[in-house]
Design a protein around this motif. Structure first.
Motif, PDB file in Angstrom:
ATOM      1  N   GLU A   2      23.695 -18.515  -3.195  1.00  0.00           N
ATOM      2  CA  GLU A   2      23.872 -18.892  -4.599  1.00  0.00           C
ATOM      3  C   GLU A   2      22.564 -19.359  -5.214  1.00  0.00           C
ATOM      4  N   VAL A  18      27.515  -9.098  -9.859  1.00  0.00           N
ATOM      5  CA  VAL A  18      28.251  -9.504  -8.660  1.00  0.00           C
ATOM      6  C   VAL A  18      29.663  -8.921  -8.803  1.00  0.00           C
ATOM      7  N   PRO A  19      29.895  -7.743  -8.235  1.00  0.00           N
ATOM      8  CA  PRO A  19      31.201  -7.099  -8.387  1.00  0.00           C
ATOM      9  C   PRO A  19      32.338  -7.948  -7.811  1.00  0.00           C
ATOM     10  N   GLU A  20      33.458  -7.901  -8.522  1.00  0.00           N
ATOM     11  CA  GLU A  20      34.650  -8.643  -8.103  1.00  0.00           C
ATOM     12  C   GLU A  20      35.859  -7.730  -8.177  1.00  0.00           C
ATOM     13  N   PRO A  21      36.952  -8.116  -7.536  1.00  0.00           N
ATOM     14  CA  PRO A  21      38.168  -7.318  -7.642  1.00  0.00           C
ATOM     15  C   PRO A  21      38.564  -7.112  -9.103  1.00  0.00           C
ATOM     16  N   SER A  25      33.531  -1.523  -9.861  1.00  0.00           N
ATOM     17  CA  SER A  25      32.786  -1.296  -8.621  1.00  0.00           C
ATOM     18  C   SER A  25      33.727  -1.034  -7.453  1.00  0.00           C
ATOM     19  N   GLU A  27      35.426  -1.384  -3.831  1.00  0.00           N
ATOM     20  CA  GLU A  27      35.819  -2.593  -3.099  1.00  0.00           C
ATOM     21  C   GLU A  27      34.740  -3.057  -2.127  1.00  0.00           C
ATOM     22  N   TRP A  30      32.345  -5.662  -3.512  1.00  0.00           N
ATOM     23  CA  TRP A  30      32.836  -6.953  -3.988  1.00  0.00           C
ATOM     24  C   TRP A  30      32.140  -8.085  -3.230  1.00  0.00           C
ATOM     25  N   GLY A  31      31.655  -9.053  -3.962  1.00  0.00           N
ATOM     26  CA  GLY A  31      31.010 -10.217  -3.361  1.00  0.00           C
ATOM     27  C   GLY A  31      29.522 -10.055  -3.121  1.00  0.00           C
ATOM     28  N   ASP A  32      28.997  -8.849  -3.247  1.00  0.00           N
ATOM     29  CA  ASP A  32      27.569  -8.621  -3.099  1.00  0.00           C
ATOM     30  C   ASP A  32      26.898  -8.859  -4.450  1.00  0.00           C
TER      31      ASP A  32
END
Length: 144
Positions: A2, A18-21, A25, A27, A30-32
Motif C-alpha cells: 500500500e 487496481v482491478p476489483e471484482p 478486468s 479475475e 483482481w488485487g494487483d
C-alpha cells in the motif's frame, strides 16, 4: 504494498489501476496494481504499464512463488541497459527484498522485488519514479 501504491499515486500524472471484482478486468488481475502515466486519468489504450504489483502466481510466471499469503512482487520497467547495473549476485527469483531480473520479462528490461523491505523499498520507489518520468517523456514525444 500500500505504501508503494500510495507513493506512485502521488506522482504527477500517474494513474494507478487496481482491478476489483465487478470491473472490466479479468479475475486473475483482481488485487494487483498497474502503474501508467495518464494525466487525463484515462487508462491508455496502446501503452503498457511502466510498473506493476502482482499478488499471485500467473500462468507461466510462478518462479517467485507468490501464491502463499503475504507474498507479492513489484515489477518495474527500467530498460535493458539498466538491468545489469542494478542486480547483485542473488539469482533465486523467490527470495524477498532483493532486486532481481523479472523471471519472465528480465530480458526486456524489467526488474522485480518480492516483498520489498528495508534494503530495497527506496530503490524501488526511485526506479518507479524514473520509469514514470520515462513514460511521461514517451507520451510527450507521441504528442509532438
Amino acid at each position: 504494498m500500500e505504501q508503494i501504491i500510495a507513493t506512485v499515486r502521488g506522482f504527477d500524472g500517474a494513474l494507478v489501476v487496481v482491478p476489483e471484482p465487478g470491473g472490466d478486468s479479468p479475475e486473475i488481475a483482481w488485487g494487483d496494481a498497474f502503474f501508467y502515466y495518464a494525466p487525463d486519468g484515462e487508462m491508455p489504450r496502446n501503452t503498457q504499464p511502466y510498473g506493476t504489483i502482482v499478488t499471485k502466481d500467473y500462468p507461466g510466471d510462478t518462479a517467485s512463488d507468490l501464491d502463499p499469503p503475504g507474498r507479492w512482487r513489484v515489477n518495474v520497467q527500467v530498460g535493458r541497459t539498466a538491468v545489469p547495473a542494478l542486480l547483485g549476485p542473488e539469482d533465486d527469483p523467490a527470495v524477498a527484498d532483493v532486486l532481481l531480473p523479472h523471471p519472465v520479462y528480465g530480458d526486456l528490461g524489467w526488474i522485480c522485488v518480492v516483498n520489498p523491505g528495508e534494503r530495497t523499498t527506496g530503490t524501488v520507489v526511485r526506479l518507479l519514479r524514473e520509469a514514470h518520468d520515462a513514460a511521461r517523456a514517451r507520451a510527450a514525444r507521441r504528442r509532438s
